[in-house]
Write an enzyme that holds these catalytic residues in place. Sequence first.
Site, mmCIF file in Angstrom:
data_model
loop_
_atom_site.group_PDB
_atom_site.id
_atom_site.type_symbol
_atom_site.label_atom_id
_atom_site.label_comp_id
_atom_site.label_asym_id
_atom_site.label_seq_id
_atom_site.Cartn_x
_atom_site.Cartn_y
_atom_site.Cartn_z
ATOM 1 C CG ASP A 69 9.500 49.256 -17.363
ATOM 2 O OD1 ASP A 69 9.439 48.567 -18.412
ATOM 3 O OD2 ASP A 69 9.470 50.501 -17.362
ATOM 4 C CG ASP A 77 8.492 49.164 -21.824
ATOM 5 O OD1 ASP A 77 8.469 48.338 -20.888
ATOM 6 O OD2 ASP A 77 9.116 50.237 -21.757
ATOM 7 C CE1 TYR A 124 13.257 54.678 -23.557
ATOM 8 C CE2 TYR A 124 15.654 54.430 -23.450
ATOM 9 C CZ TYR A 124 14.492 54.588 -24.194
ATOM 10 O OH TYR A 124 14.553 54.666 -25.561
ATOM 11 C CD GLU A 141 4.396 53.226 -19.992
ATOM 12 O OE1 GLU A 141 4.992 52.219 -20.418
ATOM 13 O OE2 GLU A 141 4.762 54.395 -20.230
#
Length: 525
Positions: free
Chosen positions: A102, A105, A253, A496
Amino acid sequence: MAKGVVKQRNSRRCLWCIVAIVILGGIAGGIYYVVKKKILDKNSSSTSSLEDKYSDALKIAMQFFDVQKSGKLVDDKIPWRGNSGLKDGSQAKLDLSMGMYDAGDNVKFGFPMAFTATVLSWAILEYGEHMEHINQREPAENSLAWITDFLLNAHPSQNVLYIQVGDPKEDHKCWEKPEKMTTKRPLKLVNSSKPGSDVAAETAAALASASLVFKKTDSTYSSTLLKHAKQLFTFADKYKGSYTKSHPEVATYYNSKGYGDELLWAASWLYHATGDTTYLRYVTEENADKYAKVDGPTWFSWDNKLAGAQVLLSRLSFFGDKGAKGNSGIDDYKKSADELMCALLPDSPSATASRTKSGLIWITKWDSLQHPVGSAFLAVLYSDYMRASDNEILSCGDDSFEPSDLRKFAQSQADYVLGDNPMDISYLVGYGDKYPEFVHHRGASIPVDATTGCTEGFKWLSSKKPNPNVAMGALVGGPFKNESFIDSRNNSMQTEPTTYNSAVLVGLLSSLVNTSSPVKSLNEN
């Protein structure tokens, strides 16, 4: 099945191209002609320059999907990426090796991944010809199939859907490349006793929209996608519940704030894919009262699809869809979409105040670019629907606006992302002279030849040196409300990137590459 399908995607080559040749001839005399020609040449040059900019950005943005791929990589285009997650799903005797990580990570979350596929499908369906002009349609379809193959395998029976590979809590204790993962890869699923209407409906939307993309080029695959989409929608509607209520630990998350928007979104896509008015009644009758009644505009994102459904359903109104004729519910969706467009236009009397001083739509400090890019994508779609259907006026209170106003707004958001901002930085990695160098991304931050275990890799997270590998095409989180940006690997809030934001950006850039009328029916694509 997955490997065969992707091999087929990669073997497909462009079968046709459209070359537009414009010949300006007929020399006329007079000062008027000379002056007019200079003005036209200047405007043409300006338009061409804009289109070149968006074309270049699109080619770069498309690469991030290759950066994020899991599984046995076919024709690997990213030199620092390799095979990973090859045994994913094996404990359930499933091949879940494919799909995409995604963000920065190594977890595969089904909810945002499915949204990535739905938006990427929408972009291809609306602007596939634009992609074709610059040889990006095939890469887009290949990336889409990489996800839909995973989603098909994740749906082994009618009321079972695997929604996650990997444990984010354990995964975040490590900083290691996906190729060298040492953590266990547990699976999560939803079923009749642990429902997940939101994730099941989003997956249905992804497969239904993708079935339209592949309808002409691979009818068998398209039929398979549609079959699973119908089953998943039935599952989502019959066993209602939020997947983060069934799996509370995932809420940290990707918390779902409700499943009503996904049900409407999925039914909307299924109507476009099938023409079955049952799905149209679903979105316009009882369920419209349950899920579509909101106070004011909503913001399109991985967790809220209502604005997307409003624009998608307004398509039926704009182009006079036979099944929607006389359906007042469809008109209600269009009115809501009108309100959203009025909120986005900066000169509208109902313009939202949720924007920065420079005009960027700004809703949240975490991953701030998701909302302006999503808003811009919907705005340019709406602009094209208006123009192609000869509905040239959008009324916002006592003021009126044209399709060009919506397109101008969309361009302003895209230009901000590409460097026209107070920081003079492109938030699209690889585009322009200045872009983030400390992207919060494990694979990009660790040298290819480095040997790391779970915790040893954290030295690369804290390293003061720029990433040794460039995450080409990554759209980072973006600026704060004051338009500042801190390029730090530890600043995941701003640095990110995510695949679902990339999908929306690809849609936006594809729309700006050229100007052409959309097809009247997505089933004709």
